[in-house]
Every structure is written in C-alpha cells, then in structure tokens.
Motif scaffolding. Structure first.
Motif, short mmCIF file in Angstrom:
data_model
loop_
_atom_site.label_atom_id
_atom_site.label_comp_id
_atom_site.label_asym_id
_atom_site.label_seq_id
_atom_site.Cartn_x
_atom_site.Cartn_y
_atom_site.Cartn_z
N UNK A 94 2.57 59.33 -36.77
CA UNK A 94 3.87 59.94 -36.98
C UNK A 94 3.98 61.30 -36.30
N UNK A 95 2.91 62.12 -36.41
CA UNK A 95 2.99 63.41 -35.72
C UNK A 95 3.04 63.22 -34.22
N UNK A 165 3.56 63.35 -45.79
CA UNK A 165 3.58 63.46 -44.33
C UNK A 165 2.23 63.97 -43.81
N UNK A 166 1.91 63.68 -42.54
CA UNK A 166 0.66 64.16 -41.97
C UNK A 166 0.52 65.67 -42.02
N UNK A 295 -4.64 62.83 -30.69
CA UNK A 295 -4.97 61.41 -30.59
C UNK A 295 -4.78 60.87 -29.19
N UNK A 296 -5.34 59.67 -28.98
CA UNK A 296 -5.25 59.02 -27.68
C UNK A 296 -3.80 58.86 -27.25
N UNK A 765 -9.34 56.79 -30.50
CA UNK A 765 -9.19 55.92 -31.65
C UNK A 765 -7.72 55.66 -31.92
N UNK A 766 -7.47 54.74 -32.84
CA UNK A 766 -6.10 54.31 -33.12
C UNK A 766 -5.31 55.31 -33.95
N UNK A 767 -5.99 56.06 -34.80
CA UNK A 767 -5.29 56.91 -35.76
C UNK A 767 -5.01 58.29 -35.20
N UNK A 768 -3.93 58.87 -35.68
CA UNK A 768 -3.63 60.27 -35.38
C UNK A 768 -3.89 61.18 -36.57
#
Length: 810
Positions: A94-95, A165-166, A295-296, A765-768
């Motif tokens: 989301x971020x 939220x993140x 993140x990626x 990785x997949x996650x942020x």
C-alpha cells in the motif's frame, strides 16, 4: 581517486527532516525495534488465511499464497480477478502504491513539504498526470473494466484497513485517498520516463560540442561499433547558452526517486527454439536491470479466471502481468533505447512571452495552472506553458537563457493498457503482434516463445520519423518548421523476426538493426558486450537446459577486461606493491566475481583510465556527466586503445606529450593508491565485493538520517559481482564508487515444455512491510543467482501453499 563529485543533495534525506523527529514518533520507533513482533506491527500484515467479506465482488475468489508470498488468484470472472489483484497488491504494497502515484503525479510535497517541491514542479511541468487523465477519459472496453476493477480492489482494502495502515502512513501522518485508473496510468508514464531518457544524451552532446567542437565531440560520442552484434541479424550554432548543467541537476532528484537505472546498465533476454533445447521445446530467459530499492520495483502475481491464466511480474499499481507467460506463450523485454524525445529551442515574442514563433507566425501558448499543495505552507501555483513541441521547461530549470520545449512520445495519449490486456491473453504469434501494435511507450525488445515451438522478436512502440536533416542528436530550432516529427514508424515496418535460422535470439540493449534499415530507431545503444557474451555461451553447446540458462544469468565475464588488461600487463612495475598487484591481474580470468581481486583492480583502473584520458579536456563537471553516459567512453576508449599515440592520451596540462602507455601506467598507479588507502597494501585482499556492495534503500524513509528508522526499512549492503558490462549486471555510479546503484531487478526462466519447471526471483521480496518475512527473503537467493519455482499448475500451487484467503461478496 579524483572522481568528479556532482555534489548532488540526496533528496530522500531531506524528505524526512521535516519534523518527524517528534518525541512520540521516536518512542514509537524504539518500541518497534524492541518488540518487532508486537500487535502494532502484525496488525498491518496481510490476512492470508480464512474468509473475508469484501464489498464489490460478484462471486467468491480464492487467493493462494505460496511460500514465497506470491498470490495465485482464482476467480470466476475477469472483473473479480482484477479486483482481487488490486486488493492483494494493497495488502502487500500500500505504501509503495501511494509513493508511486505521488511521484508520478507530482504530489509528494502535499505530505513531505518543501523538500520535494522542485521535483513536483518538474513532474507537473512535464505533465505526466495531465496525459494520464486524458488516457483514462478515453478508456473503454476491456482496459477500462480492468482498471476500474483493480482500483475498486485497492479501495476496498483501504476502506477496511484505515486503522491498520503501514508504518509509513503512521510516521508521515496521513491516510491514502481512493485509487483511480489515472493513478495506474501515471505510474506507467513514470516508468516510460525511466526507460526513455535520450534527452540527456542530447544535452551532453551539446555540451561536448560547445566545449570541444563537433569533430572531437563525435570522437567521445561515437557510433555503435562495426562488428558488434545486432538483434535482427542482416541476412544550431553553439550551445553555450542552454544551461545544460542546470537542467541535468534539476532532473537528478526525479531520477533518484524513480529508482532510475544508470545509462551503463540495461537488461538481457534471450530465447532458444526446441532444436537447441534439451526438452525439444523453447526456453526463454529475461533479467531486467533497474535501480535497486526496497521494496522491490516488481510484484509477482498469478491470475486465473475470466479468460486469463497468466503469471509473472507487474508494477505495483498496474493490473495484469507485464512480463511472464500464460498457457500458450512467454515473453520477456529489454529496452530498445529509441530516440523518442527532442528538445526544441523556441523564439518567444518580445511583446508577449506567451507567444512563440513558428514558420513566421506568432502562436499562442496553451496556459495551464498547476496548483501544488505543500505541507506546512501555502500552495504553489505552477504556470505551465505548452507549445506544439511540448511544455516549456524553463520555469523549473534555473539559469536557462534559451527557451526550451520538451517533446516526448509518452506525452501523447496512447492505449498501453489495451496492449497489456491483449498480451496477457495472446495464444500465438499473430495475437502477440496484435497486442504489440498497441504498445506505445516505452519501446521494448520483446522476445517470444510459444508451446507450438515457435520463437520470435518484435520491436513495438511509437518511434518518430523526423524531417530530413533532423538527426535527433542535439537540441534544434523550433521556429523554422524544418525539424518536425512527420509521424511514427508504421508497426509493420518495425523490426521483427520469427523462427530465425540461428535458432536463438538475444537482446541486451544493443543495436537492433543494421544501417540499411530504412528508419532511424536511435543512436545510443549499449556497446554490445552483454549480447555478445550471451550469444557466445548459447553457441558453446548444441543443446541447452534451464541449468545452462541459470549459469548464463550468473555470468560475470568482462569483455572490457579482456580488451584492456593486456595494456596493464605491459607496465614495468615501480615497487613491490605494483608487482604484487600485477600478479593479481596476471591470474585474473576476466570474471568480475565478488571474491576477485583482479576484478577490483581492473574496475578501479578503468575508471582512472577514463579520467586520465579525457579529464584534462573536459574538466571536472563535464567529465562527471560523461562518466554517466553509458557506453560512450567504453566505445571511445576501445576504438583508440590500439593507437599508442592517439592525441586523446596526451595530457593538455603538461608540457610533455604523453602516450597511451604513459596514461595506462598513471591510471594503474592511481588505482593502486585508491585501493591501498581504502584496504591497505595487500592486493590479494582487494576483493571486488568489498567495494561493490548492493544496498536496498527504502523510499523515502531509507535516507532519513535517523539510524533506528534506517535499520528498520533498509537492507544490505550485500557483496555482489558483475559490472554494467557483464551479463550478471551490477552497475555503479562514478559519483559514489563503487557501490552498486542499479542492476538485475529480477530473473526469469520459462520452460515451455513444462511451465511448472519455470524459475523466477526478484531483488528483495514480495512484501513492502518491513517486519514481514517476505520483505527481504529473496535477497540471499538474488545475490547467489538462485531462484524459486514459478508455480503454475493448481496442484503445485496447493502443494507449496502458505495460506488460502477466500474473498466473499458482502
């Protein structure tokens, strides 16, 4: 080492020095470090098991998360499929979604304050979002339905998680607005900008001409070398007043925020047909090179339902799959490096600055007022002036006396999302090419394979046909009408090949076609070393396997090392240190491995060779720009290195006349001084990986200057091999030698004989979400050129499942 420092302020550091060091935030961060597994952190993690009722769905959707965090989504219809893609992307990123749309829309300052104002002004002047809004308004059919469903899925997640939220939203103190189709399109514009920067080459050429004259400038910006590989084999006066340094300096923060790759690094893809494959069916590989970040930049996804069964990579914010495979075909991309941008010098009326001259007439500019909200102060109104050649960029570039307009193919509305939808469902070469005909920007080298055994290549994209005499190499007069675009190269005339007699195709940003091709695609192609090396390795064996492709992905053989090292070995050593360093070079097999001392010595030597050869003529500032010009200095030095008395080797600052051998010896001595001062006088300990680490920095929190925060969001450095000219690419910026700034962002191998045998990895990785296990679990695999299986069949997905989330209609 005397490497020209541009003194560029790191924008992201300024972003956080805006008041986030507030007592409550510091307490929060400390608590996060101490109790990383606390409820505060875990409540932001995605729900991956159980059943969730979501408003907006028409029927049940299953989301199977595999052990690498990749969602495999099964839906009954396309609308629910893309709704669920938006929902799970928001769960993980989301971020990232929020940051991407603010970069592309020029709205960072609304939450980050004055520190990002100049970047927002630059982006708003170019007008990425203005064009994205026009494209969104013209959407219809499948593309419209895809984007609306994707947006609805993101918004469903936001609406149900406003209290969870993140971390970034908590620190910066705001909540995201609803996502719209325009937000998705605007990030596509941002990535097109990242991959379409030949305007920088125009500016640098103009600077070189101004400093050196046309003849000498052409020697430093030479054409693509004869004999280097082709993708499709053949069977104004002065520029002293352009203010170029100011323009490039203003663009630098934008480039940094985008994670834009440096000019020296590109991407690789290749494909072999069944005659060269151990399976009897095609194998396809791709590794795309971009700025490294966390993140990626990529997000892996598998989408099944509503006529789709497609898997691979997309950008967070963009529905569908950009690179990957479906049931019938596979594809991969590299950048064509086409010339799709021009700078026009405009004459404005002395009586009315909002009028410009064109063919003897004064034309009114279109005026647009962009209101930029800035946290902590009054809004800033940017008055944008548009000409037939694009926006006037002077207001966002200091000390630019000439009036400059910017033209770019991506500033004209197109149908890119229609192309993605068709591509994801294409089942054969004809349907693939139909999708390519709508692919506008950025122009990419697509390699293709299908389960019928065919392979192919296609250049798509809007590539201008320029008026005779308009090369596109330097800024041109806008008032004469003699330097206009006369349309675009027709799709059927763009380069393509199907089932070539070579039985393989390789692209690595090298030149696409020979000079007998009737149109000009561009000038600034990669030097061809990566393409040459991949082709050599493909031809070294009659039959290839996926394991062979993995070895090619990891190859660090340096063709520049092979070219220049013999001249180092001719040096008569001065002292014991030089003798020991020469011994390391003698034992070097030209592989830029992380544990190689020969690679470290050579890479530092080469940078010193460029400076010692060209620095006296260029000066510090122009040399710094030249070092960032990709292949130019490699092509120039490789073309002149055999000529010991070439005039470029003479140092203009000395009364003597230096030769190649003098400059090589000087560069070698300077390299040893640098390495000795950094690591001590023991050459066998000078390992390339010690110099050449890769760090994954969060945007924008990762350069805040707040140690505890940077510990939470950043990863690395990790030691890596390679360079910008090896297949396993890892390029560095001469401003901050020799840390990796861009390189392999993902690797993909598709086995068309059995799609479950396909392999994949991306850089982080997949996650942020920083404390989630999938935030950084791919880094070690990426570093070691290892992979995870790209699960395809329902059986294999379920065998490797980490969680099953059922989304129900509310």
């Amino acid at each position: 080492m005397r490497i020209g420092e541009r003194g560029r302020e790191t924008l992201r550091r300024a972003l956080i020095v805006l008041g986030i060091v507030v007592g409550s935030i510091v307490v929060l961060l400390c608590a996060v470090v101490v109790v990383g597994g606390s409820l505060f952190i875990r409540r932001t993690f995605p729900t991956i098991d159980g059943t969730v009722e979501v408003p907006g769905l028409h029927s049940t959707v299953e989301v199977h998360r595999d052990k690498w965090g990749i969602p495999h989504i099964y839906a009954d219809n396309a609308e629910d499929l893309f709704f669920a893609q938006g929902y799970v992307t928001a769960q993980d990123r989301l971020w990232h979604l929020e940051f991407n749309r603010r970069v592309g829309s020029g709205t960072l300052s609304e939450v980050l304050g004055e520190a990002t104002l100049e970047t927002d002004r630059f982006v708003r002047t170019l007008g990425w979002r203005r064009v994205a809004e026009m494209e969104a308004d013209s959407l219809q059919g499948e593309a419209l339905a895809m984007l609306e469903a994707y947006s609805a899925g993101i918004n469903a997640f936001i609406d149900s998680h406003r209290g969870n939220l993140p971390l970034e939203f908590t620190i910066l103190g705001f909540e995201p607005e609803p996502w719209t189709p325009t937000d998705s399109i605007v990030w596509a514009k941002a990535m097109a900008w990242d991959l379409g920067g030949n305007w920088e080459a125009e500016l640098l050429r103009a600077s070189l001409i101004q400093a050196l004259g046309e003849e000498k400038a052409s020697e430093l910006a030479p054409p693509y070398p004869d004999g280097s590989p082709l993708i499709v084999p053949p069977e104004i006066g002065g520029y002293g007043n352009l203010g170029i340094e100011g323009l490039l300096a203003r663009y630098a923060p934008v480039k940094e925020l985008l994670g834009a790759g440096g000019a020296a690094v590109g991407s690789n893809n290749w494909v072999v047909d069944g005659t060269k494959s151990a399976t009897g069916m095609p194998l396809l590989a791709n590794d795309m090179h971009l700025g490294l970040q966390i993140p990626s930049i990529w997000y892996e996804i598998h989408l099944v339902g509503g006529g789709y069964n497609v898997e691979g990579y997309t950008f967070p914010g963009v529905p569908g799959v950009i690179v990957g495979h479906n049931e019938d075909i596979a594809w991969g991309v590299t950048n064509v490096n086409p010339d799709v941008q021009d700078l026009y010098i405009e004459h404005t009326s002395p009586d009315n600055p909002d009028q410009y001259q064109y063919q003897g007439q004064w034309l009114d500019m279109e005026i647009i007022e962009e209101v930029i909200e800035v946290d902590g102060q009054e809004p800033v109104v940017e008055r944008v002036r548009l000409t037939r050649h694009g926006p006037i960029i002077n207001p966002v570039v200091e000390d630019l006396p000439e009036v400059i307009a910017f033209r770019w193919t991506a500033l004209e509305p197109n149908r890119m999302l229609d192309s993605v939808a068709l591509l994801d469902r294409a089942s054969n070469w004809e349907e693939f090419r139909a999708a390519m005909e709508l692919w506008a920007v950025p122009s990419q080298n697509f390699v293709y394979a299908d389960r019928e055994g065919n392979i192919g290549y296609q250049t798509p994209g809007l590539i201008p046909i320029r008026a005779e005499g308009h090369t596109g190499l330097v800024p041109v007069p806008g008032w004469t009408g003699e330097y206009e675009w006369e349309g675009y190269i027709p799709f059927d005339e763009l380069p393509n090949v199907f089932n070539p007699s070579t039985h393989f195709i390789v692209t690595a940003n090298n030149k696409v076609v020979g000079d007998d091709y009737p149109h000009r695609l561009g000038y600034d192609f990669a030097v061809g070393h990566r393409a040459e090396r991949v082709a050599t390795l493909l031809q070294a064996k009659d039959v290839l396997t996926a394991e062979d492709f993995q070895l090619i992905h990891g190859d660090t053989y340096s063709i520049p090392g092979e070219i220049f090292t013999p001249y180092i070995l001719q040096i008569d050593p001065e002292g014991f240190l030089q003798e020991r360093a020469l011994n390391e070079i003698r034992g070097w097999a030209y592989h830029n491995d992380a544990d190689s001392s020969g690679a470290a010595i050579f890479q530092v030597f080469y940078l010193e060779l460029v400076e010692n050869t060209f620095g006296d003529e260029l000066g510090e500032e122009l040399l710094a720009e030249y070092l960032g010009a990709g292949s130019w200095h490699h092509i120039a030095l490789e073309s002149m290195i055999e000529d010991a008395d070439n005039a470029w080797f003479d140092d203009a600052g000395t009364p003597e006349r230096e030769t190649r051998d003098d400059i090589v010896a000087r560069a070698f001595a300077d390299a040893l001084d640098y390495l000795g001062n950094k690591f001590g006088d023991v050459p066998h300990t000078w390992k390339w990986g010690r110099l050449h680490g890769a760090s994954f920095v969060h945007q924008p929190l990762g350069q805040s200057g707040i140690t505890v925060l940077e510990m939470i969001v950043n990863r690395g450095p990790v030691e890596v091999g390679g360079s910008g000219y090896t297949v396993n690419a890892a390029s560095f910026d001469a401003d901050e030698p020799f840390a990796t700034v861009d390189g392999v962002s993902q690797r993909l191998i598709v086995d068309l004989s059995d799609l479950d045998n396909s392999l994949s990895i991306h850089a982080t990785g997949q996650s942020g979400l920083p404390f989630n296990k999938h935030y950084d679990d791919m880094i070690a695999l990426w570093q070691g050129v290892k992979y995870h299986p790209l699960l395809w069949s329902r059986e294999m997905v379920e065998q490797n499942r980490e969680g099953l989330l059922v989304l129900e209609s509310q």
